[in-house]
Enzyme design. Structure first.
Site, PDB file in Angstrom:
ATOM      1  N   SER A  73     -37.228  65.181  36.266  1.00 10.48           N
ATOM      2  CA  SER A  73     -37.058  64.282  34.302  1.00 10.48           C
ATOM      3  C   SER A  73     -36.319  65.614  34.334  1.00 10.48           C
ATOM      4  O   SER A  73     -35.706  65.611  35.163  1.00 10.48           O
ATOM      5  CB  SER A  73     -37.976  64.932  33.330  1.00 10.48           C
ATOM      6  OG  SER A  73     -38.182  65.750  32.486  1.00 10.48           O
ATOM      7  N   TYR A 115     -43.967  71.988  30.453  1.00 13.60           N
ATOM      8  CA  TYR A 115     -43.703  70.917  30.781  1.00 13.60           C
ATOM      9  C   TYR A 115     -42.738  71.422  31.540  1.00 13.60           C
ATOM     10  O   TYR A 115     -41.851  70.280  33.252  1.00 13.60           O
ATOM     11  CB  TYR A 115     -43.846  69.687  29.811  1.00 13.60           C
ATOM     12  CG  TYR A 115     -42.457  68.189  30.485  1.00 13.60           C
ATOM     13  CD1 TYR A 115     -43.709  67.260  30.946  1.00 13.60           C
ATOM     14  CD2 TYR A 115     -41.094  68.254  30.088  1.00 13.60           C
ATOM     15  CE1 TYR A 115     -43.421  66.110  30.742  1.00 13.60           C
ATOM     16  CE2 TYR A 115     -40.752  66.475  30.738  1.00 13.60           C
ATOM     17  CZ  TYR A 115     -41.807  65.576  31.093  1.00 13.60           C
ATOM     18  OH  TYR A 115     -41.156  64.168  31.292  1.00 13.60           O
TER      19      TYR A 115
END
Ligand code: NAD
Length: 265
Positions: free
Chosen positions: A147, A160
């Site tokens: 990401s 995350y």
């Protein structure tokens, strides 16, 4: 121009591929002729329909293994089952992931543990179980959906961001370990891609930042993405397909951004 090569005879296992980016990887690799193993949760009939569509697209085999990848014993069972059907996995895409948005002092312990288990630990387990076969074949591709959050942080996403930075380091490490075995390992790092994962975090972000839905879309999600467009799942999958080809044999240990310029700032 380099032609996209056939993946006939190869088997790709894609975690979290009943939806979003994972499903796009499965479709793209099946269209290139690979056997595919799909994984993830969802409506059984809808998944069976997708599975049949993948077989029709590939002319090869597609199986669904719905194991819960937050549990080590389930990951082991999934990898054993894939090996018993196909002999082993040539292309491993660690893609399953989840998100939770909350200030660190309120971050629920169970959410922290689940996100680290799914977004980070599961990739270690699938990789350690897939690598012996790849080494034996002197060919393999390990691709992580990391990401933009493997490179930079945003507030309220501590678990995350931690997991995604972790997977970037893990990928560089295994790239070095596998460099002489014909096995590459790379991260693809999308910015905001319009999938259920993004849609689901809008209500929590509205709450955490005291914003309307429109403000979250424009001032949070697309604020950092200079193109002002969501990335598409097909654009992410096209990078994975390229990484599977011979033209990408010397791309390893890299972290490829597909983020509309977000992390260039
Ligand atoms: P999604 O919610 O559409 O898909 C997630 C997939 O993971 C689904 O198939 C789901 O069933 C599966 N899954 C969830 N929990 C699981 C579990 N315990 N065991 C097995 N499978 C499980 O999300 P997406 O946006 O397609 O995300 C895929 C990956 O891309 C994630 O790793 C995410 O962090 C990453 N990513 C997404 C974006 C984005 O903007 N959507 C951006 C950057 C990175």
């Amino acid at each position: 121009m380099t032609q996209v090569q056939s993946l006939a005879g190869k088997t790709a296992l894609i975690t979290g591929s009943t939806s979003g980016i994972g499903l796009a990887y499965a479709k793209t690799l099946a269209e290139a002729g690979a056997n595919v193993v799909i994984n993830g949760f969802g409506d059984k009939d809808a998944i069976e329909q997708e599975r049949q569509g993948l077989e029709a697209a590939s002319g090869a085999k597609a199986i669904y293994l719905g194991h819960d990848l937050t549990k080590v014993e389930e990951i082991e069972a999934m990898m054993n089952e894939a090996a018993s059907v196909f002999g082993g996995v040539d292309i491993l895409i660690n893609n399953a992931g989840m998100q939770h948005v909350a200030p660190v002092e309120e971050f629920p312990l169970d959410k922290w543990n689940l996100i680290i288990a799914l977004n980070l630990n599961s990739a270690f387990h699938t990789t350690r179980l897939a690598v012996p076969y790849m080494k034996g074949k002197k060919w393999g591709r390990i691709i992580q959906t990391a990401s933009a959050h493997s490179l930079i942080a945003s507030p309220f996403k501590s678990a995350y961001v931690t997991a995604k930075h972790g997977i970037a380091g893990f990928t560089k490490t295994i790239a070095l370990e596998l460099a002489t075995f014909g096995v590459t390992a790379n991260c693809i790092s999308p910015g905001y891609v319009w999938t259920p994962l993004v849609e689901k975090q809008i209500p929590d972000t509205m709450k955490a930042r005291n914003m309307t839905r429109e403000q979250v879309m424009n001032d949070v999600l697309l604020a950092g993405q200079p193109t002002k467009q969501f990335v598409t799942v097909e654009q992410v999958a096209a990078v994975a397909l390229f990484l599977c080809g011979d033209a990408a044999a010397n791309i390893t240990g890299s972290n490829i951004s597909v983020d509309g310029g977000w992390t260039a700032q």
